[in-house]
Scaffold this motif. Structure first.
Motif, short mmCIF file in Angstrom:
data_model
loop_
_atom_site.label_atom_id
_atom_site.label_comp_id
_atom_site.label_asym_id
_atom_site.label_seq_id
_atom_site.Cartn_x
_atom_site.Cartn_y
_atom_site.Cartn_z
N UNK A 172 99.65 15.69 128.35
CA UNK A 172 99.89 14.25 128.19
C UNK A 172 100.32 13.63 129.53
N UNK A 173 101.29 14.25 130.19
CA UNK A 173 101.80 13.65 131.43
C UNK A 173 100.74 13.71 132.54
N UNK A 174 100.00 14.80 132.60
CA UNK A 174 99.03 14.95 133.69
C UNK A 174 97.78 14.10 133.45
N UNK A 175 97.32 14.01 132.21
CA UNK A 175 96.13 13.19 131.96
C UNK A 175 96.48 11.71 132.13
N UNK B 182 93.50 3.90 126.59
CA UNK B 182 93.75 3.59 125.18
C UNK B 182 93.76 4.86 124.32
N UNK B 183 93.11 5.91 124.84
CA UNK B 183 93.06 7.17 124.08
C UNK B 183 94.46 7.78 123.90
N UNK B 184 95.40 7.34 124.74
CA UNK B 184 96.76 7.88 124.63
C UNK B 184 97.60 7.12 123.60
N UNK C 297 95.48 17.93 115.88
CA UNK C 297 95.27 18.20 117.31
C UNK C 297 94.12 17.38 117.88
N UNK C 298 93.02 17.32 117.13
CA UNK C 298 91.86 16.57 117.62
C UNK C 298 92.19 15.09 117.81
N UNK C 299 93.00 14.56 116.89
CA UNK C 299 93.28 13.13 116.95
C UNK C 299 94.18 12.80 118.14
N UNK C 300 95.01 13.77 118.52
CA UNK C 300 95.96 13.52 119.60
C UNK C 300 95.36 13.88 120.96
#
Lengths: 411, 145
Positions: free
Chosen positions: B65-68, B109-111, B4-7
């Protein structure tokens, strides 16, 4: 009633030994599609390796064998739902195709402008959109029964909606989101009292609930093989023979004809009239094997296990803060739990659970009107089958708490 | 680091819980985006002057994911020309499809982790697909001189 043994039955399902992200798979997405036992895959490979030829054609041995196996599968499906005769079981790709067949054949022939098709707010899109399509073409109108505060079908509203304009009442035997088993017999009696036919979407119920189409007083019953341990591409429509006999073909082509001339043709008797083209022979045989497998376990035992699982899970989930649950409790609740982690989107919940090896569905579950009625955009959903265990539920609840706390930390 | 933390890196969750440029722009170019399979919805508002994105805002409902991704996108394209915005979009989609991340993507890039999660690619790209549809409509609109 013999006790069902999930741990023993799991050995028939190689996929259930898989690890996902390094964790033992917990498959809680059975409402979307169940897994297959070896017996079903082997029945299909045996057919392909030893008996394959086209059905209902040719005089050679293989064709005769293939035809016999295909027709035996039809008899098995008929027996499974206690249909009075196998001739009124039509193989389709799935429930969706079966309902489209009813709408396009029975609906097109019988619906007139102003006639009403009654569904309910909890229906799957497969039992909504085909009716929209045929309503547009015939001038009929689609109306929907609402739900009570407990999320059961509102029988009083049904009484108010039913009238002599009602021609088709189409309701799911079991909701794919709420897990509630609808009182089909009672609904069918009301439908018949105003002269409407009763169409039952059995996609969720057939895998989990003992089905007796005669006791339900259904006119049409539909099912999908892949949700009941069978292959994809094999589903069935059952209709009362006297209704099916009067219905025009849905698709035209080979197999469904009696005589063909350049300018016209006449059509085969039931069930062949509705099986144009080479059917999914191996898949139908696989569905027959799935039916054998389920009957070997016992449908009453399977439903009892699902219900025990859902009761056990709800007892653990109900006290949890920040978890919202949808669907009634009681003897009419099957093995499906739609839920939300408040403040966290169900997709993120599903991804987090996947990280723990747990497969759940997230989204609108092809039930957008129901999502609106529940006041949510989407939900996560865990759905059980006979191979799931209480130990898996324990792990699921633990992972769900972890997920809730992870996302809550950023609130 | 846990799965979870990595994603869901802190900045991603921050954009989700505190989205930047959220809202509407009256009278601006407006485009709807939808992922029918999961129900994620997005509305993008673009105030375009000549060929530059003067302001951009979004509304909608969906997963982290979509909102960020939408929130970070608005920051990345604000003030850029249409051509530059399309270039960023291309680089972002390349990254999500598994190609190396371009440095000018910044926080986006975090995504990158999403490239390994096929089920979530549509979530990450919803805002960008919507942006490209909007810009296409600009391109196709009759020019007023």
């Amino acid at each position: 009633m013999s006790q069902l043994e999930p741990v023993k039955l799991r050995q028939d399902f190689p996929i259930l030994s898989r690890k996902i992200h390094g964790k033992p798979l917990i498959y809680f997405d059975n409402a979307a599609s169940s897994q297959r036992p070896k017996q079903v895959v082997e029945a299909m490979s045996n057919y392909y390796y030893q008996h394959h030829a086209n059905v209902h054609r040719g005089a050679h041995t293989l064709s005769v064998e293939a035809t016999e196996m295909y027709e035996e599968a039809r008899r098995k499906v008929a027996r499974f739902i206690n249909a009075p005769a196998a001739e009124s079981v039509v193989f389709t790709r799935n429930t969706t195709e079966a309902i489209n067949l009813i709408a396009n054949s029975y609906g097109r022939k019988n619906l007139r402008p102003g006639d009403e098709i009654i569904i309910c707010h909890a229906e799957h899109h497969a039992n909504i959109v085909p009716w929209h399509l045929i309503a547009e073409q015939t001038g009929a109108v689609v109306k929907a029964v609402g739900l009570t505060s407990e999320r059961r079908l509102d029988m009083e509203q049904l009484d108010d909606l039913l009238s002599k304009r009602s021609k088709i009442v189409a309701i799911a035997h079991m909701s794919n989101v709420l897990g509630v088993v609808h009182p089909i017999r009672e609904i069918a009696d009301k439908a018949h009292a105003v002269g409407a036919v009763m169409v039952v979407d059995g996609a969720q119920a057939a895998p989990h609930v003992p089905v007796d189409v005669q006791a339900l007083a259904a006119d049409f019953y539909t099912l999908s093989g892949h949700k009941m341990c069978g292959p994809t591409g094999a589903g069935a429509l059952w209709a009362k023979a006297e209704i099916l006999r009067e219905m025009p073909p849905f698709l035209g082509g080979g197999e469904m004809i009696r005589k063909v001339y350049i300018d016209h043709s006449s059509y085969a008797d039931i069930p062949m009239r509705f099986e144009a083209g080479t059917p999914n022979i191996a898949e139908a045989i696989g569905l027959g094997a799935a039916v054998d497998y389920l009957e070997g376990i016992g449908m009453p035992e399977i439903f009892a296990h699902d219900q025990a699982m859902v009761r056990y899970a709800l007892e653990l989930l109900k006290p949890l803060e920040g978890i919202e649950l949808y669907g009634p409790e009681g003897a009419d609740r099957g093995g499906i739990i739609a839920f939300n982690v408040l403040g966290t989107h169900p997709h993120d919940v599903a991804t987090a659970l996947d990280g723990e090896g747990i497969a759940v569905r997230a989204g609108h579950h092809c039930a957008q009107p129901l999502m609106r009625a529940l006041g949510v955009q989407s939900t996560a959903r865990a759905s059980f089958y006979f191979y799931n265990t209480e130990e898996e539920v324990d792990r699921f609840v633990g992972a769900l708490i972890k997920t809730r706390d992870f996302f809550a930390a950023f609130a | 680091m846990s799965f979870l933390d990595s994603l869901y890196k802190e900045i991603i969750l921050d954009h989700y819980k505190n989205p930047r440029n959220r809202g509407e722009i009256a009278g601006a170019l407006h485009q709807e985006g939808l992922n029918p399979s999961c129900g994620d919805e997005l509305e993008l508002f673009l105030a375009i002057d000549e060929d530059r994105i003067e302001d951009v805002k979004f509304t909608g409902e969906g997963c982290a994911i979509s909102q960020s991704s939408a929130s970070m996108m608005t920051q990345a394209i604000k003030g850029k020309t249409l051509k530059e915005a399309l270039e960023i979009s291309r680089k972002f989609k390349d990254m999500i499809q598994g190609k190396p991340a371009a440095e000018e993507l910044g926080d986006l890039q975090l995504l990158q982790g999403i490239s390994k999660l096929h089920a979530r690619v549509k979530c990450a790209t919803l805002a960008w697909v919507t942006l490209e549809q909007a810009l296409k409509s600009v391109e196709e609109a009759p020019k007023i001189s």
